[in-house]
Scaffold this motif. Sequence first.
Motif, PDB file in Angstrom:
ATOM      1  N   TYR A 151       0.845  -1.192   0.000  1.00  0.00           N
ATOM      2  CA  TYR A 151       0.000   0.000   0.000  1.00  0.00           C
ATOM      3  C   TYR A 151       0.880   1.241   0.000  1.00  0.00           C
ATOM      4  O   TYR A 151       1.981   1.245   0.576  1.00  0.00           O
ATOM      5  CB  TYR A 151      -0.888   0.036   1.244  1.00  0.00           C
ATOM      6  N   PRO A 152       0.407   2.341  -0.604  1.00  0.00           N
ATOM      7  CA  PRO A 152       1.157   3.602  -0.524  1.00  0.00           C
ATOM      8  C   PRO A 152       1.040   4.211   0.867  1.00  0.00           C
ATOM      9  O   PRO A 152      -0.022   4.160   1.497  1.00  0.00           O
ATOM     10  CB  PRO A 152       0.473   4.475  -1.579  1.00  0.00           C
ATOM     11  N   LEU A 153       2.116   4.796   1.345  1.00  0.00           N
ATOM     12  CA  LEU A 153       2.130   5.371   2.690  1.00  0.00           C
ATOM     13  C   LEU A 153       1.091   6.468   2.895  1.00  0.00           C
ATOM     14  O   LEU A 153       0.486   6.552   3.969  1.00  0.00           O
ATOM     15  CB  LEU A 153       3.524   5.902   3.021  1.00  0.00           C
ATOM     16  N   PRO A 154       0.798   7.352   1.888  1.00  0.00           N
ATOM     17  CA  PRO A 154      -0.207   8.407   2.111  1.00  0.00           C
ATOM     18  C   PRO A 154      -1.602   7.884   2.428  1.00  0.00           C
ATOM     19  O   PRO A 154      -2.449   8.667   2.876  1.00  0.00           O
ATOM     20  CB  PRO A 154      -0.199   9.178   0.788  1.00  0.00           C
ATOM     21  N   ALA A 155      -1.841   6.592   2.234  1.00  0.00           N
ATOM     22  CA  ALA A 155      -3.147   6.023   2.574  1.00  0.00           C
ATOM     23  C   ALA A 155      -3.245   5.653   4.050  1.00  0.00           C
ATOM     24  O   ALA A 155      -4.248   5.079   4.476  1.00  0.00           O
ATOM     25  CB  ALA A 155      -3.427   4.793   1.704  1.00  0.00           C
ATOM     26  N   PHE A 156      -2.216   5.978   4.839  1.00  0.00           N
ATOM     27  CA  PHE A 156      -2.177   5.591   6.249  1.00  0.00           C
ATOM     28  C   PHE A 156      -2.011   6.813   7.149  1.00  0.00           C
ATOM     29  O   PHE A 156      -1.366   7.799   6.778  1.00  0.00           O
ATOM     30  CB  PHE A 156      -1.007   4.629   6.518  1.00  0.00           C
ATOM     31  N   ILE A 157      -2.607   6.716   8.322  1.00  0.00           N
ATOM     32  CA  ILE A 157      -2.259   7.587   9.438  1.00  0.00           C
ATOM     33  C   ILE A 157      -1.204   6.818  10.212  1.00  0.00           C
ATOM     34  O   ILE A 157      -1.509   5.925  11.006  1.00  0.00           O
ATOM     35  CB  ILE A 157      -3.475   7.913  10.308  1.00  0.00           C
ATOM     36  N   ARG A 158       0.054   7.111   9.928  1.00  0.00           N
ATOM     37  CA  ARG A 158       1.163   6.366  10.536  1.00  0.00           C
ATOM     38  C   ARG A 158       1.747   7.183  11.678  1.00  0.00           C
ATOM     39  O   ARG A 158       2.082   8.354  11.514  1.00  0.00           O
ATOM     40  CB  ARG A 158       2.253   6.064   9.520  1.00  0.00           C
ATOM     41  N   ASP A 159       1.870   6.545  12.825  1.00  0.00           N
ATOM     42  CA  ASP A 159       2.464   7.195  13.987  1.00  0.00           C
ATOM     43  C   ASP A 159       3.601   6.325  14.487  1.00  0.00           C
ATOM     44  O   ASP A 159       3.597   5.094  14.289  1.00  0.00           O
ATOM     45  CB  ASP A 159       1.419   7.392  15.087  1.00  0.00           C
ATOM     46  N   LEU A 160       4.581   6.934  15.137  1.00  0.00           N
ATOM     47  CA  LEU A 160       5.716   6.168  15.637  1.00  0.00           C
ATOM     48  C   LEU A 160       6.389   6.899  16.789  1.00  0.00           C
ATOM     49  O   LEU A 160       6.284   8.121  16.918  1.00  0.00           O
ATOM     50  CB  LEU A 160       6.731   5.913  14.535  1.00  0.00           C
ATOM     51  N   ASN A 161       7.066   6.120  17.616  1.00  0.00           N
ATOM     52  CA  ASN A 161       7.980   6.654  18.620  1.00  0.00           C
ATOM     53  C   ASN A 161       9.370   6.570  17.989  1.00  0.00           C
ATOM     54  O   ASN A 161       9.961   5.477  17.944  1.00  0.00           O
ATOM     55  CB  ASN A 161       7.937   5.832  19.910  1.00  0.00           C
ATOM     56  N   PRO A 162       9.919   7.659  17.463  1.00  0.00           N
ATOM     57  CA  PRO A 162      11.139   7.573  16.657  1.00  0.00           C
ATOM     58  C   PRO A 162      12.299   6.914  17.395  1.00  0.00           C
ATOM     59  O   PRO A 162      12.574   7.206  18.560  1.00  0.00           O
ATOM     60  CB  PRO A 162      11.444   9.044  16.339  1.00  0.00           C
ATOM     61  N   ASP A 163      12.962   6.007  16.701  1.00  0.00           N
ATOM     62  CA  ASP A 163      14.148   5.342  17.219  1.00  0.00           C
ATOM     63  C   ASP A 163      15.351   6.238  16.922  1.00  0.00           C
ATOM     64  O   ASP A 163      15.614   6.551  15.754  1.00  0.00           O
ATOM     65  CB  ASP A 163      14.309   3.987  16.535  1.00  0.00           C
ATOM     66  N   PRO A 164      16.095   6.678  17.940  1.00  0.00           N
ATOM     67  CA  PRO A 164      17.245   7.552  17.672  1.00  0.00           C
ATOM     68  C   PRO A 164      18.251   6.930  16.707  1.00  0.00           C
ATOM     69  O   PRO A 164      18.917   7.646  15.960  1.00  0.00           O
ATOM     70  CB  PRO A 164      17.860   7.759  19.069  1.00  0.00           C
ATOM     71  N   ALA A 165      18.333   5.601  16.706  1.00  0.00           N
ATOM     72  CA  ALA A 165      19.270   4.935  15.808  1.00  0.00           C
ATOM     73  C   ALA A 165      18.767   4.914  14.366  1.00  0.00           C
ATOM     74  O   ALA A 165      19.567   4.817  13.427  1.00  0.00           O
ATOM     75  CB  ALA A 165      19.527   3.502  16.281  1.00  0.00           C
ATOM     76  N   ASN A 166      17.445   5.015  14.176  1.00  0.00           N
ATOM     77  CA  ASN A 166      16.850   5.029  12.840  1.00  0.00           C
ATOM     78  C   ASN A 166      15.532   5.783  12.927  1.00  0.00           C
ATOM     79  O   ASN A 166      14.487   5.180  13.152  1.00  0.00           O
ATOM     80  CB  ASN A 166      16.623   3.608  12.328  1.00  0.00           C
ATOM     81  N   PRO A 167      15.545   7.093  12.780  1.00  0.00           N
ATOM     82  CA  PRO A 167      14.378   7.918  13.097  1.00  0.00           C
ATOM     83  C   PRO A 167      13.155   7.695  12.216  1.00  0.00           C
ATOM     84  O   PRO A 167      12.093   8.230  12.513  1.00  0.00           O
ATOM     85  CB  PRO A 167      14.909   9.354  12.946  1.00  0.00           C
ATOM     86  N   PHE A 168      13.277   6.934  11.133  1.00  0.00           N
ATOM     87  CA  PHE A 168      12.115   6.651  10.295  1.00  0.00           C
ATOM     88  C   PHE A 168      11.345   5.417  10.790  1.00  0.00           C
ATOM     89  O   PHE A 168      10.303   5.082  10.245  1.00  0.00           O
ATOM     90  CB  PHE A 168      12.536   6.443   8.841  1.00  0.00           C
ATOM     91  N   PHE A 169      11.882   4.767  11.808  1.00  0.00           N
ATOM     92  CA  PHE A 169      11.246   3.589  12.381  1.00  0.00           C
ATOM     93  C   PHE A 169      11.001   3.824  13.869  1.00  0.00           C
ATOM     94  O   PHE A 169      11.624   4.685  14.490  1.00  0.00           O
ATOM     95  CB  PHE A 169      12.112   2.341  12.172  1.00  0.00           C
ATOM     96  N   GLY A 170      10.097   3.044  14.439  1.00  0.00           N
ATOM     97  CA  GLY A 170       9.736   3.217  15.837  1.00  0.00           C
ATOM     98  C   GLY A 170      10.519   2.321  16.769  1.00  0.00           C
ATOM     99  O   GLY A 170      11.065   1.289  16.375  1.00  0.00           O
ATOM    100  N   ARG A 171      10.560   2.737  18.026  1.00  0.00           N
ATOM    101  CA  ARG A 171      11.187   1.929  19.079  1.00  0.00           C
ATOM    102  C   ARG A 171      10.201   1.812  20.228  1.00  0.00           C
ATOM    103  O   ARG A 171       9.635   2.808  20.678  1.00  0.00           O
ATOM    104  CB  ARG A 171      12.484   2.571  19.565  1.00  0.00           C
ATOM    105  N   SER A 172      10.001   0.606  20.693  1.00  0.00           N
ATOM    106  CA  SER A 172       8.984   0.353  21.707  1.00  0.00           C
ATOM    107  C   SER A 172       9.575   0.353  23.108  1.00  0.00           C
ATOM    108  O   SER A 172      10.796   0.257  23.295  1.00  0.00           O
ATOM    109  CB  SER A 172       8.308  -0.996  21.448  1.00  0.00           C
ATOM    110  N   ILE A 173       8.688   0.419  24.093  1.00  0.00           N
ATOM    111  CA  ILE A 173       9.101   0.301  25.491  1.00  0.00           C
ATOM    112  C   ILE A 173       9.686  -1.076  25.748  1.00  0.00           C
ATOM    113  O   ILE A 173      10.659  -1.230  26.482  1.00  0.00           O
ATOM    114  CB  ILE A 173       7.898   0.565  26.416  1.00  0.00           C
ATOM    115  N   VAL A 174       9.102  -2.086  25.124  1.00  0.00           N
ATOM    116  CA  VAL A 174       9.568  -3.461  25.317  1.00  0.00           C
ATOM    117  C   VAL A 174      10.991  -3.621  24.808  1.00  0.00           C
ATOM    118  O   VAL A 174      11.832  -4.254  25.452  1.00  0.00           O
ATOM    119  CB  VAL A 174       8.625  -4.450  24.617  1.00  0.00           C
ATOM    120  N   LYS A 175      11.271  -3.060  23.649  1.00  0.00           N
ATOM    121  CA  LYS A 175      12.631  -3.144  23.107  1.00  0.00           C
ATOM    122  C   LYS A 175      13.620  -2.463  24.030  1.00  0.00           C
ATOM    123  O   LYS A 175      14.715  -2.977  24.278  1.00  0.00           O
ATOM    124  CB  LYS A 175      12.658  -2.488  21.728  1.00  0.00           C
ATOM    125  N   ALA A 176      13.247  -1.298  24.554  1.00  0.00           N
ATOM    126  CA  ALA A 176      14.147  -0.561  25.441  1.00  0.00           C
ATOM    127  C   ALA A 176      14.359  -1.294  26.762  1.00  0.00           C
ATOM    128  O   ALA A 176      15.437  -1.206  27.359  1.00  0.00           O
ATOM    129  CB  ALA A 176      13.598   0.833  25.700  1.00  0.00           C
TER     130      ALA A 176
END
Length: 419
Positions: A151-176
């Motif tokens: 699917y094209p990204l503009p068709a989504f309401i995408r939210d994330l907690n930016p990962d400092p190591a890769n700011p286009f992807f999210g980082r979770s509490i569980v990972k931390a």
Amino acid sequence: MVHPLDDGFAGLGGSGRLNSYSTKQDQLAANLGWCFAANSAIVDPTAAVELKLYKIKKDGDREEVKEHEILDLLDNPNNVHTGEQMRHLHFTYMNFVGESYIHMLDRGAADFVPAKGKLPLALEIFPAHLVQFKLGTTYTGSTVKYSGHEYPLPAFIRDLNPDPANPFFGRSIVKAGALAIDTDEQMKQWNRGVFDNGARPSLIFSTNDPLSDDAYNRWKQQFVDEHTGTENAHKPLLIEGGDAKPYMLSPTDLDFLASREFSMKEILSMWRLSPGMLGQVENVNRANLDAGIYMNGITNVVPRIRQFVRQLNVTLVKVYDPTLELDFVNPVPEDQDAKLKTVTESVGKIMTINEGRAKYGMGALPDGLGETLYMSNTNAPLASIADGTARPPLASPPVSAPPASDTPKKSHVGVKKTT
């Protein structure tokens, strides 16, 4: 010598696999135990926050819009979930995966392209742990892959907690908090394995000589028959052959309570929650609980709902109509003690009685009785001081000596009394 238990015997031990929660599937699988309770304590009040829609006027003021198709869409996004249920899933994915994907649907299940005056027919949330995000040459040129479809990204309401190591992807509490969460999980699994698959004997005989197959099989069957399950706990176990030595097992072998309490506090610290929020009320009073609810609102609920609303505004609402703005009702409870102290110390000085009454939803006093401010120390109304009618309080008159008399008083000094 310990006989090799490579025949699947009695489930002794576990896989011993340490979980780094590196994949989204593993991260969502941590939604149990303390993490489940912590997530619920955050997500339940956040998803229940009331959303408001406002019209921005030319002078910058806002006027609430009580009925609108945007509000209808957010309240009833699809035939499966209510608006609150979808928000509950959204915030859960943000906590456990660090990302969330709400798909905007057009008629005929086509991908919706946001545009002025256009709203999607429905909203559906994708399982974020199963979504693959592919970053394009530009962010808007990225794609979202799920269940074999792209699917094209503009068709989504995408939210994330930016990962400092890769700011286009999210980082979770569980990972931390992977290490603390896995340590707690390993302790639970070890305890469960001991009770479910082999209740601990209170006495063990070991030998340095190898056991024959017959001796080992007899020992294994004895263990299964007499030492598996909690009802067989603390029965002595004999291992025959050679120089046998007994060993007593300490009752502290199963005592993980202190360690698990430490793990609980460490995990809750990562979720920024107090134990009282999860029902751990030992040494907790009403004031502590109220403070915990207040802090949960400030540190957890408000930041999440604020970011969600901002994302909706940028992706959908402002595109539909730049003069509309989505907002929310502040869920943080008011500090009543601080409010009462402020009103009590301010009324008559920097706040009128009527202003103080208004803080509690009370009407003004009649005939303007509550509209007066007073000068400190004198309690004189400020209005009378301004027009010069106020007078300082009169000082008490000095104590004076009695008036002098022209006729001197008779003195009895030296007068002899006669009879």
